[in-house]
Design a protein around this motif. Structure first.
Motif, PDB file in Angstrom:
ATOM      1  N   LEU A  61       0.662  -1.251   0.370  1.00  0.00           N
ATOM      2  CA  LEU A  61       0.193  -0.139  -0.069  1.00  0.00           C
ATOM      3  C   LEU A  61       0.500   1.332  -0.144  1.00  0.00           C
ATOM      4  N   MET A  62       2.017   1.326   0.568  1.00  0.00           N
ATOM      5  CA  MET A  62       3.005   2.444   0.870  1.00  0.00           C
ATOM      6  C   MET A  62       3.290   2.485  -0.454  1.00  0.00           C
ATOM      7  N   PHE A  63       3.905   1.609  -1.180  1.00  0.00           N
ATOM      8  CA  PHE A  63       3.881   1.761  -2.607  1.00  0.00           C
ATOM      9  C   PHE A  63       3.353   2.239  -3.320  1.00  0.00           C
TER      10      PHE A  63
ATOM     11  N   GLY B 144      19.513  -1.904  -6.581  1.00  0.00           N
ATOM     12  CA  GLY B 144      18.938  -0.644  -6.941  1.00  0.00           C
ATOM     13  C   GLY B 144      16.968  -0.834  -6.166  1.00  0.00           C
ATOM     14  N   ARG B 145      16.266   0.510  -5.813  1.00  0.00           N
ATOM     15  CA  ARG B 145      15.060  -0.034  -5.461  1.00  0.00           C
ATOM     16  C   ARG B 145      14.426  -0.869  -6.191  1.00  0.00           C
ATOM     17  N   ALA B 146      14.506  -0.254  -7.262  1.00  0.00           N
ATOM     18  CA  ALA B 146      14.134  -0.933  -8.613  1.00  0.00           C
ATOM     19  C   ALA B 146      13.906  -2.482  -8.913  1.00  0.00           C
ATOM     20  N   HIS B 147      15.094  -2.768  -8.182  1.00  0.00           N
ATOM     21  CA  HIS B 147      15.687  -4.581  -8.087  1.00  0.00           C
ATOM     22  C   HIS B 147      14.945  -5.352  -6.989  1.00  0.00           C
ATOM     23  N   HIS B 148      14.768  -4.392  -5.592  1.00  0.00           N
ATOM     24  CA  HIS B 148      13.785  -4.641  -4.910  1.00  0.00           C
ATOM     25  C   HIS B 148      12.281  -4.501  -5.060  1.00  0.00           C
ATOM     26  N   ARG B 149      11.256  -4.370  -6.027  1.00  0.00           N
ATOM     27  CA  ARG B 149      10.230  -4.291  -6.498  1.00  0.00           C
ATOM     28  C   ARG B 149      10.345  -5.393  -7.176  1.00  0.00           C
ATOM     29  N   ALA B 150      10.867  -5.758  -7.886  1.00  0.00           N
ATOM     30  CA  ALA B 150      10.558  -6.454  -9.141  1.00  0.00           C
ATOM     31  C   ALA B 150      10.902  -7.829  -8.430  1.00  0.00           C
ATOM     32  N   LEU B 151      11.817  -8.329  -7.270  1.00  0.00           N
ATOM     33  CA  LEU B 151      12.184  -9.302  -6.773  1.00  0.00           C
ATOM     34  C   LEU B 151      10.116  -9.974  -5.802  1.00  0.00           C
ATOM     35  N   HIS B 152      10.353  -8.756  -5.195  1.00  0.00           N
ATOM     36  CA  HIS B 152       9.033  -8.585  -4.177  1.00  0.00           C
ATOM     37  C   HIS B 152       7.894  -9.247  -5.258  1.00  0.00           C
ATOM     38  N   PHE B 153       7.999  -8.404  -6.396  1.00  0.00           N
ATOM     39  CA  PHE B 153       6.484  -9.042  -7.255  1.00  0.00           C
ATOM     40  C   PHE B 153       6.792  -9.964  -7.392  1.00  0.00           C
ATOM     41  N   ILE B 154       8.087 -10.526  -7.884  1.00  0.00           N
ATOM     42  CA  ILE B 154       7.935 -11.718  -8.649  1.00  0.00           C
ATOM     43  C   ILE B 154       7.743 -12.681  -6.996  1.00  0.00           C
ATOM     44  N   GLY B 155       8.233 -12.825  -6.334  1.00  0.00           N
ATOM     45  CA  GLY B 155       7.588 -13.741  -5.233  1.00  0.00           C
ATOM     46  C   GLY B 155       6.461 -13.319  -4.519  1.00  0.00           C
ATOM     47  N   ARG B 156       6.042 -12.605  -4.924  1.00  0.00           N
ATOM     48  CA  ARG B 156       4.485 -12.652  -5.220  1.00  0.00           C
ATOM     49  C   ARG B 156       4.034 -13.626  -5.625  1.00  0.00           C
TER      50      ARG B 156
ATOM     51  N   LEU C 174      17.741 -12.622  -1.176  1.00  0.00           N
ATOM     52  CA  LEU C 174      17.727 -11.604  -1.170  1.00  0.00           C
ATOM     53  C   LEU C 174      16.238 -11.560  -0.554  1.00  0.00           C
ATOM     54  N   GLU C 175      15.523 -11.635  -1.136  1.00  0.00           N
ATOM     55  CA  GLU C 175      14.436 -10.936  -1.169  1.00  0.00           C
ATOM     56  C   GLU C 175      13.781 -10.734   0.447  1.00  0.00           C
ATOM     57  N   SER C 176      13.890 -11.894   0.974  1.00  0.00           N
ATOM     58  CA  SER C 176      13.696 -12.574   2.404  1.00  0.00           C
ATOM     59  C   SER C 176      14.265 -11.624   3.048  1.00  0.00           C
ATOM     60  N   ASP C 177      15.691 -10.804   3.269  1.00  0.00           N
ATOM     61  CA  ASP C 177      16.460 -10.256   3.959  1.00  0.00           C
ATOM     62  C   ASP C 177      16.225  -8.178   3.122  1.00  0.00           C
ATOM     63  N   LEU C 178      15.186  -8.714   2.117  1.00  0.00           N
ATOM     64  CA  LEU C 178      15.249  -6.690   2.339  1.00  0.00           C
ATOM     65  C   LEU C 178      14.268  -6.694   2.490  1.00  0.00           C
ATOM     66  N   SER C 179      12.656  -7.466   2.596  1.00  0.00           N
ATOM     67  CA  SER C 179      11.639  -7.003   3.045  1.00  0.00           C
ATOM     68  C   SER C 179      11.292  -7.287   4.285  1.00  0.00           C
ATOM     69  N   ARG C 180      12.478  -8.139   5.349  1.00  0.00           N
ATOM     70  CA  ARG C 180      12.530  -8.045   6.580  1.00  0.00           C
ATOM     71  C   ARG C 180      13.351  -7.145   7.909  1.00  0.00           C
ATOM     72  N   VAL C 181      14.025  -6.312   7.361  1.00  0.00           N
ATOM     73  CA  VAL C 181      14.462  -5.274   7.303  1.00  0.00           C
ATOM     74  C   VAL C 181      12.592  -4.028   7.285  1.00  0.00           C
ATOM     75  N   GLN C 182      12.262  -4.019   5.694  1.00  0.00           N
ATOM     76  CA  GLN C 182      11.697  -3.413   5.926  1.00  0.00           C
ATOM     77  C   GLN C 182      10.145  -3.593   6.632  1.00  0.00           C
ATOM     78  N   ARG C 183       9.722  -4.724   6.930  1.00  0.00           N
ATOM     79  CA  ARG C 183       8.516  -5.396   7.817  1.00  0.00           C
ATOM     80  C   ARG C 183       9.354  -4.703   9.479  1.00  0.00           C
ATOM     81  N   GLU C 184      10.428  -4.954   9.561  1.00  0.00           N
ATOM     82  CA  GLU C 184      10.163  -4.269  10.878  1.00  0.00           C
ATOM     83  C   GLU C 184      10.161  -3.742  11.507  1.00  0.00           C
ATOM     84  N   ARG C 185      10.519  -2.295  10.319  1.00  0.00           N
ATOM     85  CA  ARG C 185      10.081  -0.577  10.573  1.00  0.00           C
ATOM     86  C   ARG C 185       8.531  -0.550  10.667  1.00  0.00           C
ATOM     87  N   LEU C 186       7.795  -1.182   9.202  1.00  0.00           N
ATOM     88  CA  LEU C 186       6.700  -1.575   9.572  1.00  0.00           C
ATOM     89  C   LEU C 186       5.704  -1.827  10.628  1.00  0.00           C
ATOM     90  N   SER C 187       6.219  -2.821  11.035  1.00  0.00           N
ATOM     91  CA  SER C 187       6.157  -3.368  12.746  1.00  0.00           C
ATOM     92  C   SER C 187       6.587  -2.727  14.070  1.00  0.00           C
TER      93      SER C 187
END
Lengths: 179, 179
Positions: free
Chosen positions: A34-36, B56-68, B124-137
């Motif tokens: 949602l943030m994105f 970069g950030r775009a790689h994160h987004r790609a990894l995220h939505f491919i993972g999803r 990698l996706e897991s590492d990335l989303s972990r740190v982001q989730r920690e802040r959101l959490s």
DNA sequence: GTTTTATGTCAACGACACTGTCATAAACTG
DNA sequence: CAGTTTATGACAGTGTCGTTGACATAAAAC
């Protein structure tokens, strides 16, 4: 309202750890997505206006915070924006040259360049913030005031604790035009 | 501020609509600033990890939505990300070359490249989303569940109405691993 | 068999961040 | 007063990430 209404979280009984964890993780993922999507929507209207004038998002940010804090120094603006001097210079130079921003030496400290919007600058800033406010206004109105309070609390808490108070003081504190 | 409220605006008559408008406008400005500062905070932790790997950030987004959406096509990913084919290609190519993403031809339509994360990519996706989730959490936990509901409502309503349902279906609908 | 679709690729460009270095003027300090 | 720090401006170089436009290929669709 330097600190949003913080409430100690109520229920946190991880007896069925697995299920709760899954739900939580899922909610966090949803929140991140949602943030994105919200941020992308949030920036798109001003971006369109900016692009038509050969400016970018960074110009909007500079105009906004100069408008918020007329007479701010370059250093002050740098601190708010969290970018480097060179990045700001690249943005500020055309704004001054195009007559949107006045850069005048400080009276006390003449090394400083104190920044203010010209009438032209206020006009563009006004156009930019208008389209952004319209979107935000729709969202706030349709979501209701309680939801807005939640939005404010959550976004504020996303900011680093170290920097939070300073930022919130600025967001909630300073008037548009310091009397 | 679209209207001639350029003055220091001393307290106006509280019963007239004017004051309500002023407060609303102020709240909208605060909301916009919160959005800016929150998004900056929101991205900074994954950005740090990405930079260390020359992504970069775009790689994160790609990894995220491919993972999803394992098995998503390039076109599908393009639609979610809202960028051009070339922008995605630039990001996708190194991810495939570095063995983070598998790109296999579709069985039904062999023109398609169906994308999935490899074990490396998931890591990698897991590492990335972990740190982001920690802040959101932290933010969600400290704000409380009502505030989170408000946050979700407001961010969802910021999205263009046309696109909203489709996006929300994706955010709330599809499971991480379709089974 | 022609057209449309899905994808990849190449070239070029622009915005916006970064680092590092150098210059200058003004303020501060011993 | 001399030396240092501060505020700013400017230049060179780099990298990510968005854009457009043109072209190639393979497969699907009509």
């Amino acid at each position: 309202m330097a600190t949003p209404t913080l409430r100690p979280n109520p229920k946190k009984s991880p007896r069925r750890g697995d299920d709760r964890l899954f739900l939580t993780e899922r909610k966090l993922r949803e929140g991140a997505e949602l943030m994105f999507f919200a941020y992308r929507a949030f920036t798109q209207d001003p971006d369109r206006l900016l692009h038509a004038r050969n400016y970018g998002r960074a110009h909007h940010r500079a105009l906004h915070f100069i408008g918020r804090r007329p007479g701010i120094s370059v250093a002050g603006l740098l601190e708010i924006l969290g970018i480097t001097k060179q990045s700001l210079a690249r943005v500020l130079k055309p704004l001054v040259e195009d007559g949107l921003v006045d850069s005048i030496p400080g009276e006390e400290d003449r090394r400083q360049r104190l920044l203010t919007l010209t009438a032209l600058g206020r006009a563009l800033e006004s156009d930019l913030s208008r389209v952004q406010r319209e979107r935000l206004s729709r969202a706030f109105r349709e979501a209701g005031s309680e939801a807005v309070a939640g939005f404010r609390a959550v976004t504020a808490l996303m900011i680093d604790e170290d920097a939070r108070d300073g930022i919130l003081d600025m967001v909630y504190g300073a008037p548009d035009r310091p009397e």
